[in-house]
Structures are given as structure tokens and as C-alpha cells.
Scaffold this active site. Structure first.
Site, mmCIF file in Angstrom:
data_model
loop_
_atom_site.group_PDB
_atom_site.id
_atom_site.type_symbol
_atom_site.label_atom_id
_atom_site.label_comp_id
_atom_site.label_asym_id
_atom_site.label_seq_id
_atom_site.Cartn_x
_atom_site.Cartn_y
_atom_site.Cartn_z
ATOM 1 N N GLY A 1 -1.307 -3.214 -2.792
ATOM 2 C CA GLY A 1 -1.551 -2.786 -4.156
ATOM 3 C C GLY A 1 -2.465 -3.717 -4.925
ATOM 4 O O GLY A 1 -2.360 -3.819 -6.155
ATOM 5 N N SER B 1 -2.334 -4.463 3.526
ATOM 6 C CA SER B 1 -3.315 -4.806 2.495
ATOM 7 C C SER B 1 -2.966 -6.145 1.854
ATOM 8 O O SER B 1 -2.901 -7.162 2.547
ATOM 9 C CB SER B 1 -3.407 -3.672 1.479
ATOM 10 O OG SER B 1 -4.526 -3.809 0.636
#
Length: 447
Positions: free
Chosen positions: A97, A168
Site C-alpha cells: 500500500g 509490495s
């Protein structure tokens, strides 16, 4: 037959699909004053689940409720899914995120299916954006892993067999941990999904004094600082080489044996960068001239671009390889001297950033994956079968250090698709075009 038997033994037994799982949500693992390091707490009691401060991302995240903004800074919690009997390997997940969005409490990160494969699963909240800047969010995550070392036996987990996995930003952070002092104290293995040590910054993002500001004012200031470019915004915050916690660039640390004995499973998705088109469709028309702002100054752009000339968008393909795929192979190569290293490439469907998450957790929820639901609907049976195979590979790696395919030599790569396969040196000419770049740490200042 012997090969099939060996693979079956490596993967372990298939657990009963309905094995009872206990779930413990909202356990506070630490407290933290604003802009101060976390303080570990010895707590095992579940509580109301929280989301760390952020404006709601209406496109790419799944939240546990419908709030438009989250303002509770006392949010350092984790969740545990555990089989009710036995002692099991532990998998600790750090969400992505861009270090600005997301939460351990997203429905798509439900750990039930992985736990039914015989692991204790932990998902972790950590401070985001300006509140987590200065490597504070990394310290939060490391505090959560310390909590696991202290307390996971109470949930049937084996603290000597912990795998940290993340996607991520979560993978960037775990990579940074490999360059801290004695990472072996935190985990035995790591799974890095679409994130490597290259995305650990060479220097800190701008430091801001937040005293006297309300949480909402902090979030508003944060958005002004980041700006509207989704590519730059994706890397504005992140772990960085500070010389004290993260002592040197990750690849350098791994080459020197800092992660000795830690097994690494790392991989990327075929079309990572197309993910960002859902925030700005113009990204699909990214030109080489526009790409120059992200391209390493040490290299010749025209020369590196030559093997990409047949790609639908040369700049996007190069950006994917620069930020994700090639640095991942460098980490695997560096670790092969000191531990086991495995590489995968996710090619299914649109294969954009985050597209592997529905398969790893078995949720089949394609929030934030443009084209994912359509691809799934064309053959849901094959997709579910691949998800089952991926979950068995991830949990097998957590259990034994073997995901069920060979290590990354000579560039043997598991390609996830329907059907999946093992490939030797996929897209080798494109990978080799980056040979003259060290991928030590991200030094491109976001604008």
C-alpha cells in the site's frame, strides 16, 4: 516416479480442508508515541480491530468497514489464525500500500486457508505515511516479529520456524530487515512478493515535525507532499539505509553474508506497472522520454531498451524490470552463496501488481486488479487449482524451505499460470540488459 515422490515429500501432506482454525483479531503488540519508536507489550488479548491512520483508498484496498478516513494512531495490532492442534511453522504477513494505505484487517488477507495448510498465520498493522516515516514503520514491523518470537508458542506456532512474507511495501520492508543486525533472530525464511532490496531508499524521505498537528492535519499534509503522480507516490515513503538500523544497501549486505542461513523465495508479476493505470490511464502511454525521470543515470537508455523493442509499451516493460524483476533476481543470486533462493514469475491473467494476492490467500477477490475478475471468470476451475498449488508452495516453503521447484540456478524460475511450469532464464536478453547496474538502493527522488 522418484521425482514425483520427492516433490510430494517436499510439499508435505495435504491437510483436511475443514481443519478447525482459531482466530484471534486485534491483538496489540506494541504502543508508540508519535514520531517515537514502538514499545513492545506482552499482550495476548484480542480487541476491536483498527486501521492505521489513512484516507480511504477506494480503488485498491479492502477495508473492514466503510469509514472514509481513519484517525486512530494507537493501531499497532496483529491478527492470528492458528490450527487448534499441534505445533506449526509461522507465517507473518506485512501488507502493501505504498506505506500510505492498507491494513492487516483487509478481508483479502484472511489467513484461514493458509492456516488449513498447517501454518500459524499472522497479519500485522504498522504506522503509515508521515507517522511511520524515518524507518518507524520498519521498527513497528520488527517489533511485531519480536512479539511473535515471544508469544507465538501460545497459539501453537514454532518461534524457531518463522517466515516473514510481504507484498509490495511489505516486501520492501522485509528486504530492509535483511540488512539489519542479526536478521536471523527475527525469522528463518522470507517470501518477497513484488518487492526487493532495490526499493529500500538510499536516503530518508523528507522529515516533518508533526507536533501540534491533529491526525487529520497530518494526513492532509502528507497528501500535499506526495502529490498526484501515482508512480512517484508509490515510492515516496519507504524504508531507507540509515546506517544504524538498516546498515547498508540490501544487496551489498546479502553479498557479504548478512542473511546467512535465511531461505529466500522472491518473485514478481509480468506486467507490474500496468496496475497504476487504474489511478492514471495515461500511464499506459508512458514514453521513453517520460521514463527518463525514473531511469538510472548510469546507464544508456537506448542501449537497455533494445531487447524490449517488441513489447507493447517499451517504457512500462523496462520500468517493471528495473523496479521489480531484475532486482529480485539479483537478490536471489546474492543469497545462493549463503542460503537457499527460489524465484517465481506470475504470468496469470493481467499479471499486474497485486494480482498474485488472491491466489496466495485463496480469497479470489480481485479488488485493485484491473482485468482480474474477467480473467478468473473465463476459467475459475483452473484459477482455483493454481491458487491451491500456490498456497501449498508457500506453506511448504514455510515448513521446510522448499516450495517444490528448483533453486535459482541456472536461473530456473517457476512461472505461475494455467498451467504453471518451470522455465530456464525467462526473458533473458531483457534481464541481461541491466547487467551494468548494481541495484544497490533507490536513489531517484520522487517529485
Amino acid at each position: 516416479m522418484k521425482i514425483l515422490l520427492a516433490v510430494a515429500l517436499a510439499l508435505g501432506p495435504v491437510p483436511a480442508a475443514q481443519e478447525p482454525i482459531s482466530v484471534h483479531r486485534g491483538i496489540q503488540y506494541a504502543t508508540a508515541a508519535r514520531q517515537q519508536p514502538p514499545q513492545l507489550v506482552d499482550n495476548l488479548t484480542p480487541g476491536p480491530v483498527k486501521v492505521c491512520p489513512q484516507f480511504r483508498d477506494t480503488i485498491s484496498e479492502e477495508y473492514p468497514d466503510d469509514q472514509p478516513v481513519y484517525l486512530d494512531e494507537d493501531c499497532l495490532q496483529l491478527n492470528v489464525w492458528a490450527p487448534r492442534t499441534g505445533k506449526h511453522p509461522v507465517m507473518v504477513f506485512f501488507h502493501g500500500g505504498a506505506a500510505r494505505f492498507g491494513t492487516a484487517n483487509e478481508p483479502r488477507y484472511d489467513g484461514t486457508r493458509l492456516a488449513r495448510n498447517g501454518t500459524v498465520v499472522v497479519t500485522v498493522n504498522y504506522r503509515l505515511g508521515l507517522l511511520g516515516a524515518g524507518n518507524l514503520f520498519l521498527r513497528d514491523q520488527m517489533a511485531a516479529l519480536e512479539w511473535v518470537q515471544r508469544h507465538i508458542e501460545s497459539f501453537g506456532g514454532d518461534p524457531r520456524n518463522v517466515t516473514a512474507f510481504g507484498e509490495s511495501e511489505g516486501a520492501f520492508a522485509i528486504s530492509a530487515m535483511l540488512a539489519t543486525g542479526n536478521p536471523q533472530r527475527l525469522f528463518r525464511r522470507v517470501i518477497l512478493q513484488s518487492g526487493s532490496g532495490y526499493m529500500v531508499h538510499a536516503s530518508a524521505s523528507p522529515q516533518v515535525d508533526l507536533s501540534g498537528k491533529t491526525t487529520l492535519e497530518v494526513l492532509q499534509l502528507q497528501e500535499r507532499l506526495v502529490g498526484g503522480n501515482p508512480l512517484a507516490g508509490a515510492v515516496y515513503f519507504g524504508p531507507y539505509v540509515d546506517g544504524t538500523l538498516v546498515k547498508r544497501p540490501v544487496v551489498d549486505a546479502i553479498k557479504a553474508g548478512n542473511a546467512r542461513g535465511i531461505d529466500i523465495l522472491i518473485g514478481t508479476n509480468r506486467d507490474e506497472m500496468k496496475y497504476f493505470a487504474q489511478f492514471d490511464p495515461a500511464i499506459l502511454q508512458l514514453t521513453l522520454d517520460q521514463y527518463r525521470a525514473f531511469f538510472p543515470r548510469e546507464l544508456n537508455l537506448d542501449q537497455v531498451a533494445r531487447p524490449y523493442r517488441d513489447e507493447p509499451n517499451v517504457a512500462l516493460a523496462m520500468l517493471t524490470d528495473q523496479t521489480m524483476r531484475v532486482p529480485a533476481t539479483r537478490m536471489a543470486e546474492a543469497q545462493l552463496r549463503w542460503g537457499r533462493a527460489y524465484v517465481y514469475q506470475f504470468d496469470w491473467g493481467p499479471a499486474v501488481h497485486t494480482a498474485e494476492l488472491p491466489f496466495v490467500f485463496g480469497s479470489m477477490s480481485f479488488t485493485g486488479v484491473p482485468g482480474g475478475q474477467q480473467a478468473y471468470d473465463t476459467n475459475p476451475g483452473a484459477a482455483k487449482a493454481m491458487s491451491t498449488e500456490m498456497q501449498r508452495a508457500w506453506t511448504s516453503f514455510a515448513r521446510t524451505g522448499n516450495p517444490g521447484w528448483p533453486q535459482y540456478w541456472p536461473r530456473l524460475t517457476k512461472v505461475w499460470d494455467t498451467p504453471s511450469r518451470v522455465a530456464i532464464a525467462p526473458e533473458e536478453a531483457q534481464r541481461a540488459a541491466w547487467n551494468d547496474y548494481d541495484f544497490a538502493a533507490l536513489s531517484i527522488a520522487p517529485s
